[in-house]
Design an enzyme around this catalytic site. Structure first.
Site, PDB file in Angstrom:
ATOM      1  N   ARG A  87      -3.624 -42.264 -13.543  1.00 23.95           N
ATOM      2  CA  ARG A  87      -4.622 -41.244 -13.207  1.00 23.95           C
ATOM      3  C   ARG A  87      -4.192 -39.863 -13.685  1.00 23.95           C
ATOM      4  O   ARG A  87      -5.036 -39.026 -14.030  1.00 23.95           O
ATOM      5  CB  ARG A  87      -4.870 -41.240 -11.695  1.00 23.95           C
ATOM      6  CG  ARG A  87      -6.072 -40.378 -11.256  1.00 23.95           C
ATOM      7  CD  ARG A  87      -6.374 -40.595  -9.783  1.00 23.95           C
ATOM      8  NE  ARG A  87      -7.579 -39.882  -9.350  1.00 23.95           N
ATOM      9  CZ  ARG A  87      -7.585 -38.799  -8.594  1.00 23.95           C
ATOM     10  NH1 ARG A  87      -6.415 -38.273  -8.185  1.00 23.95           N
ATOM     11  NH2 ARG A  87      -8.710 -38.215  -8.236  1.00 23.95           N
ATOM     12  N   ILE A 113     -13.154 -35.615 -10.991  1.00 24.26           N
ATOM     13  CA  ILE A 113     -12.711 -37.002 -10.988  1.00 24.26           C
ATOM     14  C   ILE A 113     -12.703 -37.427  -9.521  1.00 24.26           C
ATOM     15  O   ILE A 113     -12.163 -36.731  -8.671  1.00 24.26           O
ATOM     16  CB  ILE A 113     -11.320 -37.154 -11.638  1.00 24.26           C
ATOM     17  CG1 ILE A 113     -10.850 -38.615 -11.603  1.00 24.26           C
ATOM     18  CG2 ILE A 113     -10.284 -36.258 -11.006  1.00 24.26           C
ATOM     19  CD1 ILE A 113      -9.539 -38.841 -12.360  1.00 24.26           C
ATOM     20  N   SER A 114     -13.357 -38.533  -9.210  1.00 20.58           N
ATOM     21  CA  SER A 114     -13.534 -38.947  -7.820  1.00 20.58           C
ATOM     22  C   SER A 114     -12.204 -39.289  -7.151  1.00 20.58           C
ATOM     23  O   SER A 114     -11.227 -39.636  -7.813  1.00 20.58           O
ATOM     24  CB  SER A 114     -14.460 -40.165  -7.748  1.00 20.58           C
ATOM     25  OG  SER A 114     -15.752 -39.847  -8.206  1.00 20.58           O
ATOM     26  N   LYS A 115     -12.197 -39.203  -5.838  1.00 18.23           N
ATOM     27  CA  LYS A 115     -11.020 -39.606  -5.063  1.00 18.23           C
ATOM     28  C   LYS A 115     -10.694 -41.063  -5.358  1.00 18.23           C
ATOM     29  O   LYS A 115     -11.605 -41.893  -5.483  1.00 18.23           O
ATOM     30  CB  LYS A 115     -11.296 -39.433  -3.574  1.00 18.23           C
ATOM     31  CG  LYS A 115     -11.543 -38.016  -3.139  1.00 18.23           C
ATOM     32  CD  LYS A 115     -12.158 -37.935  -1.751  1.00 18.23           C
ATOM     33  CE  LYS A 115     -11.282 -38.548  -0.677  1.00 18.23           C
ATOM     34  NZ  LYS A 115     -11.843 -38.293   0.676  1.00 18.23           N
TER      35      LYS A 115
END
Length: 271
Positions: A87, A113-115
């Site tokens: 990530r 950017i999503s959790k």
């Protein structure tokens, strides 16, 4: 006849056009070779330590995956995929120390950017209802809202083929730059209007969206295969969103509202 050249990585698909890299032929409909990122080690849910290093990111990823498992993610394929993708390579260098925390991070142009927990939750929901092959992998998946490309790469570990569409040109190019060194053959990036989906790749075993509107676009339902599943945020009350799961069968469409979420608004057009 000259042999068509193999497309570059990641494959670029222009909406409404044939692919020059494929000799002018239409975009292929057959599944591509699955993603080839290394699988996370078997002990990925037992990781310790939080230090993030470009040379050795595994401890931080392992801790993240452990927290996902403790938070309720049960699908071992999803956990393995989350543990296999770096990530920190999808965020700006200043944000690398936060890359494996369970938080959304800015990627530019007002997008995030999503959790990790949200990505894992939505992908697990997709895996629970999407059409799978004999090898347990999902079939072809449509990813609405490429962003930096992180979720598309995670999906590439789980699906035979991923079409990921982004409406913002700068983010589309950023995702291409992020994916290029990974050389993942089954993830295709599209610059286009996500609300229209991508009919050339339909029908899809699963559709997943990283932006929420007032309703699910008709085009998404039409492009979802019978037996397939769609997972997307949707407006649910004033200023609120919730996850929606849509299952399509020959008898009709079933919609299920789940927990509250917070995503960027779904917009049309290309910018």
């Amino acid at each position: 006849m000259a042999t068509p050249q193999r497309p570059g990585f990641p494959a670029r698909i222009d909406m409404g056009k044939t692919s020059p890299a494929l000799g002018g032929r239409p975009v292929p409909r057959r599944p591509a070779t699955p993603g080839s990122l290394p699988s996370a080690p078997a002990s990925v849910t037992e990781g310790v330590g939080t230090a993030i290093s470009a040379r050795d990111p595994i401890p931080a990823r392992a801790r993240m995956v452990q927290q996902l498992a403790e938070g309720g993610v049960r699908d071992t394929q999803v956990l393995r995929a989350m543990g296999a993708v770096d990530r920190h390579r999808f965020v700006d260098s200043a944000l690398v120390p936060q890359a494996y925390e369970d938080t959304a991070l800015p990627i530019g142009l007002g997008q995030t950017i999503s959790k990790p927990s949200v990505v894992a939750r939505m992908v697990e929901l997709l895996m629970q209802g999407g059409l799978r092959g004999a090898d347990g992998r999902l079939g072809r998946v449509l990813d609405i809202g490429t962003g930096c490309g992180y979720q598309a790469v995670v999906l590439g570990q789980l699906a035979s083929e991923v079409y990921s569409i982004e409406r913002l040109r700068d983010l589309h190019e950023k995702a291409r730059a992020n994916l290029r060194p990974l050389r993942i053959a089954n993830v295709h990036l599209i610059l286009g209007d996500g609300m229209a989906g991508f009919a050339k790749g339909a029908p899809y075993a699963g559709i997943i969206a990283a932006a929420g509107g007032d309703a699910i676009p008709d085009a998404w339902i039409e492009q979802l295969a019978y037996g397939g599943r769609l997972v997307a945020p949707i407006a649910h009350g004033p200023g609120q969103q919730a996850l929606m799961v849509v299952d399509r069968s020959r008898q009709g469409v079933q919609q299920t509202i789940l927990e509250a979420v917070n995503f960027v608004p779904l917009k049309s057009g290309v910018a």
